[in-house]
Design a protein around this motif. Structure first.
Motif, PDB file in Angstrom:
ATOM      1  N   GLU A   1       4.130   8.590   6.696  1.00  0.00           N
ATOM      2  CA  GLU A   1       5.473   9.109   6.422  1.00  0.00           C
ATOM      3  C   GLU A   1       6.075   8.458   5.177  1.00  0.00           C
ATOM      4  N   LEU A   2       5.913   7.129   5.053  1.00  0.00           N
ATOM      5  CA  LEU A   2       6.426   6.429   3.875  1.00  0.00           C
ATOM      6  C   LEU A   2       5.757   6.935   2.607  1.00  0.00           C
ATOM      7  N   ALA A   3       4.427   7.017   2.644  1.00  0.00           N
ATOM      8  CA  ALA A   3       3.683   7.411   1.449  1.00  0.00           C
ATOM      9  C   ALA A   3       3.952   8.868   1.080  1.00  0.00           C
TER      10      ALA A   3
ATOM     11  N   LEU B   1       8.883  -7.869   0.749  1.00  0.00           N
ATOM     12  CA  LEU B   1      10.259  -8.372   0.742  1.00  0.00           C
ATOM     13  C   LEU B   1      10.912  -8.143  -0.618  1.00  0.00           C
ATOM     14  N   ARG B   2      10.088  -8.147  -1.656  1.00  0.00           N
ATOM     15  CA  ARG B   2      10.617  -7.950  -3.004  1.00  0.00           C
ATOM     16  C   ARG B   2      10.792  -6.460  -3.343  1.00  0.00           C
ATOM     17  N   SER B   3       9.827  -5.641  -2.916  1.00  0.00           N
ATOM     18  CA  SER B   3       9.790  -4.256  -3.395  1.00  0.00           C
ATOM     19  C   SER B   3       9.843  -3.199  -2.307  1.00  0.00           C
ATOM     20  N   GLY B   4       9.931  -3.596  -1.050  1.00  0.00           N
ATOM     21  CA  GLY B   4       9.977  -2.620   0.024  1.00  0.00           C
ATOM     22  C   GLY B   4       8.698  -1.811   0.115  1.00  0.00           C
ATOM     23  N   HIS B   5       8.814  -0.514   0.425  1.00  0.00           N
ATOM     24  CA  HIS B   5       7.623   0.302   0.646  1.00  0.00           C
ATOM     25  C   HIS B   5       6.820   0.531  -0.638  1.00  0.00           C
ATOM     26  N   HIS B   6       7.391   0.210  -1.779  1.00  0.00           N
ATOM     27  CA  HIS B   6       6.644   0.353  -3.037  1.00  0.00           C
ATOM     28  C   HIS B   6       5.477  -0.639  -3.110  1.00  0.00           C
ATOM     29  N   ALA B   7       5.484  -1.652  -2.267  1.00  0.00           N
ATOM     30  CA  ALA B   7       4.394  -2.627  -2.253  1.00  0.00           C
ATOM     31  C   ALA B   7       3.169  -2.125  -1.496  1.00  0.00           C
TER      32      ALA B   7
END
Length: 309
Positions: free
Chosen positions: A267-269, A224-230
């Motif tokens: 896909e995100l990574a 919730l804080r960092s999106g896909h970076h988490a």
């Protein structure tokens, strides 16, 4: 009616307090109704047809009279239609509304369409929150989502602000998309975690919930804080063999869910450069043979008494 309420700048200020009529005593309606009453809005009445609704109204709205829909409507400035989504149009159309009133529903997926053609000013006001119907719920941290004509905005903002909450506005044509995001992030999270608990239980873990809770809680907060970076875990690390080992031991239905989510995770990574094209392709090759079950196959397994795992 007006009422003096606390104000940081002057100590108190005079605010208009609408009379609220509640049509339906379901979980969401009684929770919002109780919060409005606690904020100072007079609740002039509630309808409750079933024994469960009457019991809930007695518990959460003990000083609010149970009346007929017509009686509730005639006493109210704001008529809150808190009924299932597919009944909103029918129920609202049967109320003796006037042009001096607001008619409000609490559906997430619907905008103003179910209220079109009624004499009252229509408002869609959705609290993205889960309600159990057992106890009063604080709405302080809820970001209400509203769709309404401009003339209704001051009333909506006043209602929500007095609850200690905030409001955001979503266009009529985006209501279904808005609600899809909520369902995908919340309801489907329950499905995902339920499957994970079953897998841990099958692995011999005595308390799956206690095992999973700190990891899920931290992951949710970080996301919730960092999106896909988490993102962490084997896909973020490029560990193809670990994902293959998981798919080899998971039950069929859970393996299908795992694989579909893994594809989206790859896909995100890959999109932000954490995976090389070669590693991404290696993941896709491992995932290729795993799909969510065909709907017809699932139905057939239910018919034959073999529920999908």
């Amino acid at each position: 009616m007006d009422r003096l309420v606390p104000d940081r700048g002057t100590g108190t200020k005079r605010v208009k307090m609408e009379r609220i009529g509640l049509i339906g005593a379901g979980r969401a309606g009684t929770a919002v109704g109780a919060a409005l009453a606690a904020a100072g809005h007079p609740l002039v009445g509630v309808t409750a047809r079933s024994s469960a609704s009457r019991e809930r109204a007695a518990r959460l709205l003990p000083h609010v009279p149970v009346l007929t829909p017509g009686e509730v409507t005639e006493r109210a400035d704001v008529v809150l239609v808190a009924v299932p989504d597919d009944l909103i149009r029918e129920v609202a159309a049967g109320l003796p509304l006037t042009s001096d009133q607001y008619v409000v529903h609490l559906s997430g997926t619907h905008g103003l369409t179910p209220l079109q053609g009624l004499p009252a000013t229509p408002v869609s006001l959705h609290p993205p929150m889960t309600f159990t119907g057992d106890d009063p719920v604080s709405l302080d941290d809820v970001l209400f989502t509203a769709t309404a004509p401009d003339v209704a905005r001051p009333m909506v903002e006043r209602l929500v602000k007095l609850l200690g909450a905030q409001v955001q506005w979503v266009a009529e044509e985006n209501r279904a998309l808005y609600h899809a995001g909520l369902v995908h992030g919340a309801n489907h999270l329950t499905t995902l975690v339920t499957q994970a608990l079953a897998v841990l239980r099958e692995a011999g873990v005595a308390d799956p919930a206690a095992t999973l809770r700190p990891l899920v809680t931290a992951t949710l907060d970080n996301t919730l804080r960092s999106g896909h970076h988490a993102l962490t875990g084997p896909i973020a690390r490029g560990d193809v063999d670990t994902v293959a080992a998981h798919l080899a031991v998971l039950p069929d239905r859970t393996a299908g869910t795992y694989a579909e989510l893994a594809r989206a995770t790859v896909e995100l990574a890959a999109a932000d450069g954490r995976l090389s094209p070669e590693t991404a392709q290696a993941f896709y090759e491992v995932l290729k043979g795993h799909r969510v079950s065909d709907p017809d196959e699932v139905l057939e397994r239910y018919r034959t008494g073999e529920a999908p795992r």
